[in-house]
Design an enzyme around this catalytic site. Sequence first.
Site, PDB file in Angstrom:
ATOM      1  N   ASN A  15       0.884  -1.085  -0.069  1.00  0.00           N
ATOM      2  CA  ASN A  15       0.016  -0.008  -0.010  1.00  0.00           C
ATOM      3  C   ASN A  15       1.015   1.237  -0.041  1.00  0.00           C
ATOM      4  O   ASN A  15       1.532   1.533   1.123  1.00  0.00           O
ATOM      5  CB  ASN A  15      -0.681   0.168   1.105  1.00  0.00           C
ATOM      6  N   HIS A  40      -9.508   0.951   5.390  1.00  0.00           N
ATOM      7  CA  HIS A  40      -8.146   1.150   5.994  1.00  0.00           C
ATOM      8  C   HIS A  40      -8.362   2.085   7.197  1.00  0.00           C
ATOM      9  O   HIS A  40      -9.351   2.925   7.232  1.00  0.00           O
ATOM     10  CB  HIS A  40      -7.198   1.762   4.890  1.00  0.00           C
ATOM     11  N   GLU A  48      -4.988  -5.332  11.089  1.00  0.00           N
ATOM     12  CA  GLU A  48      -4.043  -4.166  11.193  1.00  0.00           C
ATOM     13  C   GLU A  48      -4.370  -3.470  12.462  1.00  0.00           C
ATOM     14  O   GLU A  48      -5.193  -2.463  12.438  1.00  0.00           O
ATOM     15  CB  GLU A  48      -4.046  -3.342   9.886  1.00  0.00           C
ATOM     16  N   GLY A 108       2.980   2.109  11.098  1.00  0.00           N
ATOM     17  CA  GLY A 108       3.763   2.955  10.945  1.00  0.00           C
ATOM     18  C   GLY A 108       4.758   3.414  12.161  1.00  0.00           C
ATOM     19  O   GLY A 108       5.210   4.456  12.350  1.00  0.00           O
ATOM     20  N   SER A 137       3.782  -2.194  10.510  1.00  0.00           N
ATOM     21  CA  SER A 137       5.209  -2.323  10.714  1.00  0.00           C
ATOM     22  C   SER A 137       5.837  -3.450  10.445  1.00  0.00           C
ATOM     23  O   SER A 137       6.730  -4.202  10.853  1.00  0.00           O
ATOM     24  CB  SER A 137       5.782  -1.951  12.242  1.00  0.00           C
TER      25      SER A 137
HETATM   26  C1  PEP Z   1      -0.767   0.124   6.634  1.00  0.00           C
HETATM   27  O1  PEP Z   1      -0.857   1.188   6.848  1.00  0.00           O
HETATM   28  O2  PEP Z   1      -1.396  -0.650   6.114  1.00  0.00           O
HETATM   29  C2  PEP Z   1       0.324  -0.285   7.020  1.00  0.00           C
HETATM   30  C3  PEP Z   1       0.656  -1.525   7.330  1.00  0.00           C
HETATM   31  O3  PEP Z   1       1.491   0.711   7.131  1.00  0.00           O
HETATM   32  P1  PEP Z   1       2.967   0.228   7.875  1.00  0.00           P
HETATM   33  O4  PEP Z   1       3.313  -1.123   7.241  1.00  0.00           O
HETATM   34  O5  PEP Z   1       3.676   1.379   7.592  1.00  0.00           O
HETATM   35  O6  PEP Z   1       2.992  -0.104   9.359  1.00  0.00           O
END
Ligand code: PEP
Length: 247
Positions: A8, A95, A165, A171, A209
């Site tokens: 993404n 999301h 998630e 992040g 992450s």
């Molecule tokens: C996301 O926002 O879907 C995500 C997984 O972000 P990150 O990998 O940067 O934590």
Amino acid sequence: MRKLVAGNWKMNGLTADGMARARDLVALATATPPACEIVLCPPATLLVPVGQAIAGSGLALGGQDCHAEPAGPHTGDISAPMLKDVGCTYVIVGHSERRHEYKESDALVRAKATAAVAAGLCAIVCVGETAAERASGRTEAIVVRQLQGSLPPKLGPAKLVVAYEPIWAIGSGRTPTAQDVASVHSRIREALRDLATEAVAVRILYGGSVKPANARALTTVANVEGLLVGGGSLSTEEFWIIASACG
Ligand code: PEP
């Protein structure tokens, strides 16, 4: 079940660097075809050129969101048939950034996922708890409630992917333990089974992450059938290591 790794890109990338990333990934996928399925979700402005760059490579294209209506007076929005029209096979809906920034409810996410399936796309429906919800022991209840409210009526594995998630992991550089991921994914599997028999085989991704250093450990947890990668998908090198860990 072939695992799925989704990149993404969020609101990142002008034409030059998005295209360079797409071309580099095509070269890597051609040299060493990945064991997992890979879908790239660039910003809307790059869907057409990235779609052209990855055509025939085995890499798939996905949108980052869609409107619940197929067409109409919705300035700035993109519909599921429009995504399908430019070659997408997937779209992310629900999301946490959209749930938070645009106050998207479970009902709206369900309407978007339903529109995606009606357009012939596979909807990647995101769910996950906040740090406060986890601290108060409500993670599984929150995730199940989101699933019950957000999933489309058609639940087969070609139509739906669920992405767990945890919002606090996105992040932040923090991830849940493998045991915590296993518990939540197992609860999601149970909820899918309760919702519909055809939903049992739906792939459940982990996101938050994911980095080259933790990808292998996360992807070998029971009931983890792939990864949703944000920041780590902006570096071709990192993303390829993550995808390669997901055999
Ligand atoms: C996301 O926002 O879907 C995500 C997984 O972000 P990150 O990998 O940067 O934590």
